[in-house]
Design a protein around this motif. Structure first.
Motif, PDB file in Angstrom:
ATOM      1  N   ASN A 266      31.954  39.100  32.068  1.00  0.00           N
ATOM      2  CA  ASN A 266      32.581  40.102  32.669  1.00  0.00           C
ATOM      3  C   ASN A 266      32.131  41.317  31.916  1.00  0.00           C
ATOM      4  O   ASN A 266      31.629  42.280  31.732  1.00  0.00           O
TER       5      ASN A 266
ATOM      6  N   SER B 191      41.452  42.131  40.583  1.00  0.00           N
ATOM      7  CA  SER B 191      40.008  41.630  39.704  1.00  0.00           C
ATOM      8  C   SER B 191      40.942  40.906  38.497  1.00  0.00           C
ATOM      9  O   SER B 191      41.200  38.952  38.628  1.00  0.00           O
TER      10      SER B 191
ATOM     11  N   LYS C 265      32.959  37.479  37.437  1.00  0.00           N
ATOM     12  CA  LYS C 265      34.087  36.439  36.679  1.00  0.00           C
ATOM     13  C   LYS C 265      34.250  36.050  37.066  1.00  0.00           C
ATOM     14  O   LYS C 265      34.967  35.141  36.583  1.00  0.00           O
ATOM     15  N   ILE C 266      35.128  36.167  38.849  1.00  0.00           N
ATOM     16  CA  ILE C 266      36.137  35.626  39.287  1.00  0.00           C
ATOM     17  C   ILE C 266      34.973  34.175  39.489  1.00  0.00           C
ATOM     18  O   ILE C 266      35.438  33.160  39.545  1.00  0.00           O
TER      19      ILE C 266
ATOM     20  N   GLU D 119      42.521  36.606  39.144  1.00  0.00           N
ATOM     21  CA  GLU D 119      41.908  35.710  37.805  1.00  0.00           C
ATOM     22  C   GLU D 119      43.201  35.053  37.860  1.00  0.00           C
ATOM     23  O   GLU D 119      43.224  33.510  36.974  1.00  0.00           O
TER      24      GLU D 119
ATOM     25  N   ALA E 103      32.860  42.523  38.430  1.00  0.00           N
ATOM     26  CA  ALA E 103      34.455  41.664  38.970  1.00  0.00           C
ATOM     27  C   ALA E 103      33.920  40.564  39.675  1.00  0.00           C
ATOM     28  O   ALA E 103      34.841  39.776  39.694  1.00  0.00           O
TER      29      ALA E 103
END
Length: 526
Positions: A426, A251, A401-402, A255, A398
């Motif tokens: 996240n 992640s 978040k991505i 990121e 994760a």
């Protein structure tokens, strides 16, 4: 070899963490001022790939070793402890050689294609030798932590930082005339040398501590041949733990890649995107993660403590350990959150000479209070043999978040601020998932009264900080002394309210290493 209680072990690691964080923070300031946002951005791009490779190399074994050694130590099974070490060394030895070669050969592709900045090639090469060093160190640390002796881990952290900070400026300055990427590579290599010094201390301590109990080299291959069951136990715990670390590392790596690509879609040039990511990942994130050394210390102590209590079916003790850990995380995380939110721009101006990074700090700090609970909660799940649950929670966070980074950061009106918002999403999601998983397993409930009292203390602290800074800024103290005095005054007000609300008492102070029993009588009972 001395064994400490959960709280004693945690406080020893916290004290060491405080020292290493202070030294590490000086290190980051030196790097930020020497390399600038662009150089810090290059450093920040290379580090996630290194963490990913180290996670794969360690295979979650430090946590597994800590848990299994703690369980074997209860019944005095020294043969099993030796077998755990033999199997772990064999696994990490093979994997570290393999991944060191792969990282060295793949550095060019990783830097030019995935990170979109080929200057990251030299920092990647410089950091590669750390892989086998960290792999061996983590096994020795896992052994001592399983024995609930936190001193070797604590001392090794301090040694690593002292060596690193002694060399980072020297190596970066030496290589700066050749180009920014070479200076960053020099800074990276100082990390390698620091870890090497730490390993030397750990190895010496390990060799001395177990010489009267067993010898790892004696019958190594015989123990390895008999270690099929031990391998299964290690992997049962280690693989889900690796999964959690791997998800976090992937992640983090993604990121850096997704942020770069998303900012490109938003029309931001490569050099500008690298500098913006440096402000977020290299300036703001290290500040909000500064209290993480406390939650890391709690996590390290929690795994063997919860494992031991779980093996004895002592669920009341498990709940007590959870309460103790979350209470410490709350008491320390709360003032850190207030300081970083109220004084965001003055802090980043003083530390980095970068007031623009203060905007990121203001976005991140309120949500990162939850992050300070995340590590201890995950450690509890691992100690309860629920590492797979922790892994799945991390995976959900994760993925969200991505996806959020891509959606938000690619919007021209948000840009890099969208990436900061996605990081906050996240943090909240994973922490809450960990908490509800524990509630389902052991029926733990939080003490809302403590949270309300700390919340009031935070509010009063924030108000006193804002007012005192406004007054001192108009006086003859100047901005630097005005900031430092305001933080000190606000922190003192917070401490007073903790004592008035009896959140902290004499029995808490007594547990402090070295000085606790001398100063405890001056505090009221809780």
């Amino acid at each position: 070899m001395s064994k400490q209680t959960f709280i004693q072990g945690a406080f020893i690691l916290i004290l060491a963490g405080l020292i290493t964080r202070a030294l590490g923070f000086v290190n980051k300031i030196v790097m930020a001022r020497m390399l600038g946002p662009e150089g810090v951005g290059l450093y920040a791009m290379a580090v996630p790939i290194l963490i990913l490779v180290i996670t794969l190399t360690r295979l979650g074994l430090p946590v597994a070793i800590s848990k299994l050694v703690a369980e074997a130590d209860i019944v005095g099974d020294q043969a099993k402890i030796k077998r755990i070490l033999v199997v772990s060394l064999a696994i990490t030895g093979v994997l570290s050689i393999l991944f060191t070669i792969c990282t060295f050969l793949g550095a060019k592709v990783l830097s030019s294609i995935f990170l979109t900045d080929q200057r990251a090639y030299y920092p990647l090469l410089a950091i590669t030798p750390i892989i086998p060093i960290v792999a061996i160190s983590s096994i020795i640390k896992g052994y001592f932590q399983g024995k609930q002796n936190m001193k070797p881990s604590a001392y090794s952290q301090v040694i690593e930082q002292i060596v690193r900070i002694s060399l980072v400026a020297l190596l970066a300055n030496l290589l700066l005339p050749y180009g920014l990427e070479y200076a960053v590579a020099g800074a990276m290599f100082s990390v390698v040398l620091g870890e090497a010094a730490s390993l030397l201390y750990l190895f010496t301590t390990f060799k001395y501590s177990k010489r009267k109990i067993f010898k790892v080299r004696k019958g190594f291959f015989q123990q390895l041949w008999k270690g099929r069951q031990t391998l299964g136990e290690l992997l049962r715990i280690g693989l889900p733990t690796t999964g959690s670390g791997l998800i976090g590392s992937v992640s983090w790596t993604l990121e850096a890649i997704i942020v770069a690509q998303s900012l490109a879609l938003a029309g931001v040039a490569t050099a500008v995107a690298t500098a913006q990511y440096g402000l977020l990942s290299g300036y703001a994130l290290p500040l909000v993660m500064l209290p993480m050394f406390i939650t890391y210390s709690l996590s390290v102590s929690l795994v063997p403590a919860v494992s031991e209590a779980s093996a004895q079916k002592n669920f009341a003790l498990i709940q007590r350990r959870i309460y103790q850990a979350l209470r410490i995380a709350l008491i320390v995380g709360a003032p850190s959150t207030v300081i970083m939110y109220v004084f965001a721009e003055p802090l980043t101006t003083l530390i980095y000479n970068s007031p623009e990074s203060g905007r990121f700090l203001k976005i991140l700090s309120p949500f990162f209070l939850l992050l300070y609970f995340q590590g201890p909660l995950q450690a509890v799940l691992q100690g309860l043999d629920k590492a797979r649950t922790a892994m799945m929670n991390t995976l959900y966070g994760a993925v969200i978040k991505i996806v959020s980074i891509f959606i938000l950061a690619s919007q021209p009106q948000l840009g890099i601020y969208g990436a900061a918002m996605a990081i906050n999403i996240n943090v909240c999601l994973v922490t809450l998932l960990h908490f509800f998983s524990i509630v389902k397993i052991v029926g733990f409930s939080i003490q809302l009264r403590d949270f309300v009292k700390v919340g009031v203390s935070m509010l009063v602290m924030a108000l006193s900080g804002i007012l005192s800074y406004a007054v001192l800024l108009q006086s003859s103290f100047g901005s630097t002394w005005g900031l430092l005095l305001s933080i000190a005054l606000a922190s003192f007000v917070y401490l007073i309210f903790l004592l008035l609300f009896r959140i902290v008492g004499r029995q808490d102070i007594e547990r402090f290493p070295f000085v606790g029993r001398w100063i405890a009588p001056f505090f009221p009972k809780r």
